[in-house]
Scaffold this motif. Structure first.
Motif, PDB file in Angstrom:
ATOM      1  N   GLY A  68       0.714  -1.055   0.043  1.00 34.56           N
ATOM      2  CA  GLY A  68      -0.081  -0.072  -0.054  1.00 34.56           C
ATOM      3  C   GLY A  68       0.742   1.510  -0.234  1.00 34.56           C
ATOM      4  O   GLY A  68      -0.029   1.958  -0.103  1.00 34.56           O
ATOM      5  N   GLY A  69       2.182   1.353   0.037  1.00 32.02           N
ATOM      6  CA  GLY A  69       2.618   2.570  -0.025  1.00 32.02           C
ATOM      7  C   GLY A  69       3.498   3.117  -1.586  1.00 32.02           C
ATOM      8  O   GLY A  69       3.106   1.862  -2.578  1.00 32.02           O
ATOM      9  N   VAL A  70       4.038   4.413  -1.979  1.00 35.32           N
ATOM     10  CA  VAL A  70       3.964   4.549  -3.041  1.00 35.32           C
ATOM     11  C   VAL A  70       5.437   5.228  -3.014  1.00 35.32           C
ATOM     12  O   VAL A  70       5.718   6.003  -2.109  1.00 35.32           O
ATOM     13  CB  VAL A  70       2.526   5.961  -2.866  1.00 35.32           C
ATOM     14  CG1 VAL A  70       2.781   6.538  -4.303  1.00 35.32           C
ATOM     15  CG2 VAL A  70       1.368   5.510  -3.399  1.00 35.32           C
ATOM     16  N   GLN A  71       6.156   5.818  -3.879  1.00 34.08           N
ATOM     17  CA  GLN A  71       7.478   5.769  -4.016  1.00 34.08           C
ATOM     18  C   GLN A  71       7.134   6.613  -5.576  1.00 34.08           C
ATOM     19  O   GLN A  71       7.070   6.688  -6.394  1.00 34.08           O
ATOM     20  CB  GLN A  71       8.232   4.984  -4.268  1.00 34.08           C
ATOM     21  CG  GLN A  71      10.711   5.417  -4.623  1.00 34.08           C
ATOM     22  CD  GLN A  71      10.042   6.038  -2.695  1.00 34.08           C
ATOM     23  OE1 GLN A  71      10.572   6.131  -1.675  1.00 34.08           O
ATOM     24  NE2 GLN A  71      11.448   7.031  -2.968  1.00 34.08           N
ATOM     25  N   LEU A  72       8.391   8.091  -5.102  1.00 40.15           N
ATOM     26  CA  LEU A  72       8.656   8.803  -6.425  1.00 40.15           C
ATOM     27  C   LEU A  72       9.922   8.489  -6.273  1.00 40.15           C
ATOM     28  O   LEU A  72      10.656   8.498  -5.861  1.00 40.15           O
ATOM     29  CB  LEU A  72       7.975   9.773  -6.147  1.00 40.15           C
ATOM     30  CG  LEU A  72       6.709  10.494  -5.060  1.00 40.15           C
ATOM     31  CD1 LEU A  72       6.471  12.480  -4.983  1.00 40.15           C
ATOM     32  CD2 LEU A  72       5.501   9.860  -6.463  1.00 40.15           C
ATOM     33  N   TRP A  73       9.760   8.651  -8.371  1.00 39.55           N
ATOM     34  CA  TRP A  73      11.422   8.322  -8.743  1.00 39.55           C
ATOM     35  C   TRP A  73      11.503   9.623  -9.541  1.00 39.55           C
ATOM     36  O   TRP A  73      10.637  10.021 -10.229  1.00 39.55           O
ATOM     37  CB  TRP A  73      10.948   7.225  -9.943  1.00 39.55           C
ATOM     38  CG  TRP A  73      11.060   5.735  -8.842  1.00 39.55           C
ATOM     39  CD1 TRP A  73       9.925   5.758  -8.294  1.00 39.55           C
ATOM     40  CD2 TRP A  73      11.717   4.910  -7.856  1.00 39.55           C
ATOM     41  NE1 TRP A  73       9.367   4.228  -7.864  1.00 39.55           N
ATOM     42  CE2 TRP A  73      10.946   4.137  -7.290  1.00 39.55           C
ATOM     43  CE3 TRP A  73      13.004   4.797  -7.808  1.00 39.55           C
ATOM     44  CZ2 TRP A  73      11.398   3.161  -6.656  1.00 39.55           C
ATOM     45  CZ3 TRP A  73      13.783   4.051  -6.999  1.00 39.55           C
ATOM     46  CH2 TRP A  73      12.708   2.827  -6.814  1.00 39.55           C
ATOM     47  N   ASP A  74      12.790   9.598  -9.753  1.00 39.87           N
ATOM     48  CA  ASP A  74      13.150  10.617 -10.601  1.00 39.87           C
ATOM     49  C   ASP A  74      13.402   9.410 -11.961  1.00 39.87           C
ATOM     50  O   ASP A  74      14.201   8.795 -12.090  1.00 39.87           O
ATOM     51  CB  ASP A  74      14.521  11.487 -11.230  1.00 39.87           C
ATOM     52  CG  ASP A  74      15.138  11.879 -12.251  1.00 39.87           C
ATOM     53  OD1 ASP A  74      14.803  11.810 -13.152  1.00 39.87           O
ATOM     54  OD2 ASP A  74      16.113  13.471 -11.372  1.00 39.87           O
ATOM     55  N   SER A  75      12.683   9.542 -13.513  1.00 40.52           N
ATOM     56  CA  SER A  75      12.615   8.694 -14.263  1.00 40.52           C
ATOM     57  C   SER A  75      14.072   8.319 -15.276  1.00 40.52           C
ATOM     58  O   SER A  75      14.522   7.945 -15.158  1.00 40.52           O
ATOM     59  CB  SER A  75      11.687   8.158 -15.420  1.00 40.52           C
ATOM     60  OG  SER A  75      11.924   9.358 -15.211  1.00 40.52           O
ATOM     61  N   ALA A  76      15.019   9.905 -15.046  1.00 40.59           N
ATOM     62  CA  ALA A  76      15.764   9.936 -15.655  1.00 40.59           C
ATOM     63  C   ALA A  76      17.701   8.992 -14.829  1.00 40.59           C
ATOM     64  O   ALA A  76      18.202   8.926 -16.129  1.00 40.59           O
ATOM     65  CB  ALA A  76      16.275  11.467 -15.583  1.00 40.59           C
ATOM     66  N   THR A  77      17.570   9.515 -13.638  1.00 41.46           N
ATOM     67  CA  THR A  77      17.893   8.421 -13.136  1.00 41.46           C
ATOM     68  C   THR A  77      18.394   7.806 -12.056  1.00 41.46           C
ATOM     69  O   THR A  77      18.833   6.612 -11.812  1.00 41.46           O
ATOM     70  CB  THR A  77      18.654   9.645 -11.885  1.00 41.46           C
ATOM     71  OG1 THR A  77      17.393   9.774 -11.350  1.00 41.46           O
ATOM     72  CG2 THR A  77      19.667  11.421 -12.514  1.00 41.46           C
ATOM     73  N   GLN A  78      17.177   7.211 -12.131  1.00 38.22           N
ATOM     74  CA  GLN A  78      15.950   5.974 -11.775  1.00 38.22           C
ATOM     75  C   GLN A  78      16.379   5.864 -10.319  1.00 38.22           C
ATOM     76  O   GLN A  78      16.150   5.458  -9.849  1.00 38.22           O
ATOM     77  CB  GLN A  78      16.589   4.718 -12.609  1.00 38.22           C
ATOM     78  CG  GLN A  78      16.422   4.988 -14.043  1.00 38.22           C
ATOM     79  CD  GLN A  78      17.088   3.381 -14.216  1.00 38.22           C
ATOM     80  OE1 GLN A  78      17.596   2.745 -13.930  1.00 38.22           O
ATOM     81  NE2 GLN A  78      16.373   3.324 -15.794  1.00 38.22           N
ATOM     82  N   ALA A  79      16.960   7.297  -9.236  1.00 29.33           N
ATOM     83  CA  ALA A  79      16.899   7.256  -7.975  1.00 29.33           C
ATOM     84  C   ALA A  79      15.544   7.457  -7.499  1.00 29.33           C
ATOM     85  O   ALA A  79      14.487   8.287  -7.780  1.00 29.33           O
ATOM     86  CB  ALA A  79      17.857   8.489  -7.782  1.00 29.33           C
ATOM     87  N   PRO A  80      15.645   7.407  -5.896  1.00 28.73           N
ATOM     88  CA  PRO A  80      14.230   7.462  -5.339  1.00 28.73           C
ATOM     89  C   PRO A  80      14.241   9.004  -5.078  1.00 28.73           C
ATOM     90  O   PRO A  80      15.565   9.538  -4.796  1.00 28.73           O
ATOM     91  CB  PRO A  80      13.975   6.802  -4.290  1.00 28.73           C
ATOM     92  CG  PRO A  80      15.928   6.368  -4.273  1.00 28.73           C
ATOM     93  CD  PRO A  80      15.901   6.429  -5.773  1.00 28.73           C
TER      94      PRO A  80
END
Length: 745
Positions: free
Chosen positions: A338-350
């Protein structure tokens, strides 16, 4: 000249522009067929595989968008089938006439490849044009431990700052639900996935994993099915030009034209493993998919390769179960707890810490969706619980659906103008509009004014007597910008000025050219009135002078609208609309002719970038700067009588015989018809945007424009209502009925 030579001597943008100019010249030589004719003609002669949407064609001809070789050949062959404007046969693929076009495309493609090798820092942050989908099949994926060659990111994708002004506190329902009559093997009806296009198309995946498509603006309760029974779809998404993309359980990506309802192309994206979920970026170039192992893969659909390595949070546990891209390119993943994580898709870093659900036991996230401004993230879990996350505060919004028992949500999406769309376990699709904090009244406002506003907004209006009596029926009314004067126009040609506070007449003036059909105040206080001769400008009290007519003897004037910046004046007679420079009083461009429509009605959007007019079958939207028609909005209320934009520009309301119909700022459908069996003659928003008034033969109905719920109704015994107007402070509504004007607050 070789393609490499061309790259060395010109830019990718230049090659795009040159291709657009060459296509435009060919189109001119072939009789200037419309985009619709080209699409229909090409589909008939060559099939739908190479067809492009109207928006894509427009961008390609304008030199702003890339097009694949197969689609270019389809387009050129279609145009070459026109001979002196007549339809003939399309040339074969090996026809020598096509060689020059192939060579031109190779130059373009080489320039594009060179441009793609630029560093990420050299790329603009603005969204790129939507690319043409590849007609060929994407290659099989590499092994999990294979490292794909690095691909430069297209733009910075970190979370952007958000404004704290007018923050959304929740949502309210605005329409009757759409229903999907589909069941799975267990007789369940749950909606599996949702998407809504910028122009209002809704795509939904039913329990049978098949796609249904609605055009709610024209056919809100009629859907069409796309694809065959074996296309088990997991993800649906629209691009910025309304192209539909789907991802199936077998990893196949398909591209659809929702207007023609045909598949344009398809291809395998990823390895042979069945994806658990996925998401498309708004520009259509990236696909994020989560595999059964709980990892995320990014695929570049343009170069047909993975972007970087697979990734996940905390070693693929809990496993990723849902994905979503924001319009700005931020990636969100939902997990099995049930958790949500945001990512920078350019660096694939959270980005930041995981947004964890506070309810135990938590259930896996089924679906995610970003609001268009990236302020909100909607998530729903396997229990059907819908959450709204404030991404600035990184917390869930408490009670985001006040007064509504919303349960069993299985799918969620946002529209380009901020509507929330939900699909539930019963196969119902609902539309929700944003609820924003109510403004705090000014402490300097007198107590009596507070009381009037309170009553008006809660359906308890107060009538201020005496009424304003006239010698003949009142056709139009308007408040001055400061609210100190009320102008009324009579059918016998008399213009009156009243003091709304004392309800006494200040002055009057007799026109000599028929009824005063329109009354408007200019920013400088000058009154513009329309009669049988044209538009007259008159000064205010104490002496109403006679100024020359603006429009000359062109016939009766039926509607006048002033743009918000006071630069443009739209004047409508029986069959045409002329734009004028409000300061110089000179005409701008040629009149807009709307055949078979008489008389006309007009309204400017708050920004002045759109002009709404009455069309044969609804409302037409125009660009007042170019005089070109932007779109047509179909009516389900009969002949449109009047229109009004909300002060924030998010809504367009049209009045007609069947009631009031609402559209969004992009022309997208905004819920069902607000039925009024007596017919609606006119409609108006209060300046603060918190009230919507409609009036006709059955009197006046005042609504909350957010919930669409009526606040109050009142019937005037003197006859049907001809005109209404709100005071600048939104506290008083003036109602013209018969020979009287009543003021209510």
């Amino acid at each position: 000249m070789t393609p490499n030579d061309a790259v060395g001597s010109g830019s990718y943008e230049g090659a795009l522009r040159e291709l657009g100019e060459a296509l435009t010249e060919l189109k001119r030589q072939r009789g200037v067929p419309s985009y619709d004719r080209l699409r229909l003609r090409g589909t008939k002669l060559l099939g739908a595989t190479g067809a492009s949407s109207k928006a894509t064609l427009s961008s390609v001809f304008a030199g702003r968008q890339y097009i694949s070789l197969d689609r270019l050949m389809w387009l050129v062959r279609t145009m070459l089938s026109y001979l002196d404007g007549e339809e003939g046969e399309a040339p074969q693929r090996d026809n020598p006439k096509l060689e020059a076009w192939r060579a031109r495309w190779y130059v373009l493609d080489a320039a594009r490849t060179a441009a793609r090798r630029q560093t990420a820092a050299a790329r603009p942050v603005t969204p790129e044009a939507f690319p043409e989908p590849r007609a060929d099949v994407l290659p099989e994926g590499q092994a999990a431990d294979h490292v794909a060659p690095p691909v430069p990111p297209r733009r910075p994708l970190a979370a952007s700052p958000v404004s704290s002004q007018s923050r959304v506190t929740g949502f309210v329902p605005i329409s009757d639900p759409l229903r999907i009559d589909a069941v799975d093997a267990s007789s369940r009806r749950a909606v599996q996935a949702l998407a809504i296009s910028p122009s209002g198309w809704i795509a939904a995946v039913g329990a049978d994993l098949l796609v249904r498509l609605w055009d709610p603006a024209l056919h809100p309760h009629e859907s069409v099915r796309l694809g065959s029974d074996d296309e088990e779809v997991l993800v649906v998404a629209f691009s910025s030009d309304d192209c539909l993309r789907t991802l199936s359980v077998d990893g196949i990506v398909r591209f659809w034209d929702p207007q023609l309802r045909v598949q344009l192309s398809s291809g395998l994206a990823g390895d042979s493993k069945s994806p658990v979920g996925g998401a498309f970026s708004l520009d259509g170039r990236l696909l994020a998919r989560c595999d059964p192992d709980g990892f995320i893969w990014l695929w570049d659909l343009d170069i047909r390769a993975t972007v970087g390595n697979r990734f996940s949070d905390n070693g693929a546990w809990p496993p990723v179960t849902a994905l979503a891209f924001s319009p700005q390119g931020l990636l969100a993943s939902g997990d099995g707890q049930g958790g949500v994580q945001l990512w920078d898709s350019a660096t694939q870093a959270p980005i930041g810490d995981r947004l964890a659900a506070s309810i135990e036991p938590s259930a896996p996230v089924r679906a995610l969706a970003f609001s268009p401004d990236q302020q909100l993230l909607a998530s729903c879990d396997a229990h059907g619980l819908l959450r709204l996350w404030d991404l600035d505060a990184r917390t869930a919004i408490a009670n985001p659906f006040p007064g509504d028992d919303i349960q069993g949500v299985q799918a969620v999406a946002f529209s380009a103008d901020g509507l929330l769309v939900t699909g539930d376990a019963d196969g119902l699709v609902r539309l929700w509009d944003q609820a924003t904090p109510q403004p705090v009244p000014s402490p300097s406002m007198p107590l009596a004014a507070h009381m009037v506003l309170y009553g008006m907004r809660r359906g308890q209006p107060t009538e201020f007597r005496p009424r304003l009596h006239h010698g003949s029926p009142v056709l139009d009314i308007a408040f001055s910008p400061d609210g100190r004067l009320l102008a009324t126009g009579e059918s016998d040609g008399v213009l009156h000025l009243w003091d709304p506070t004392t309800r006494t007449e200040v002055s009057s003036f007799l026109h000599h050219h028929g009824p005063v059909r329109t009354v408007d105040f200019m920013p400088d206080g000058v009154i513009a009135t329309g009669d049988d001769y044209g538009v007259r400008f008159s000064a205010q009290h104490p002496h109403l002078d006679r100024s020359r007519y603006l429009t000359g003897n062109i016939g009766g004037i039926y509607a006048v609208a002033l743009s918000s910046d006071s630069r443009l004046l739209a004047v409508a007679d029986a069959s045409r609309i002329q734009l004028w420079d409000a300061s110089t009083r000179l005409p701008i461009g040629v009149p807009l002719h709307i055949p078979e429509i008489s008389p006309q009605a007009v309204a400017f959007s708050p920004t002045g970038k759109l002009l709404a007019t009455r069309g044969k079958e609804g409302v037409q939207l125009w660009d007042p700067q170019t005089g070109l028609r932007r779109s047509s909005l179909g009516s389900r209320i009969g002949q449109v009588q009047a229109m009004a934009f909300s002060p924030d520009g998010r809504l367009l309301a049209a009045a007609g015989e069947g009631g009031v119909q609402l559209w969004g700022s992009t022309g997208a459908w905004r819920g069902g018809v607000l039925v009024n069996e007596g017919g609606v003659r006119t409609v108006a928003f209060s300046p603060d945007g918190r009230l919507l008034a409609e009036a006709g033969d059955d009197g006046v109905v005042v609504r909350n424009p957010l919930t669409r719920a009526p606040l109050t109704r009142f019937i005037n015994e003197t006859g049907s209502v001809q005109a209404i107007a709100f005071s600048p402070d939104s506290s008083v509504l003036a109602v013209a009925s018969g020979n009287e004007v009543l003021l209510v607050g």
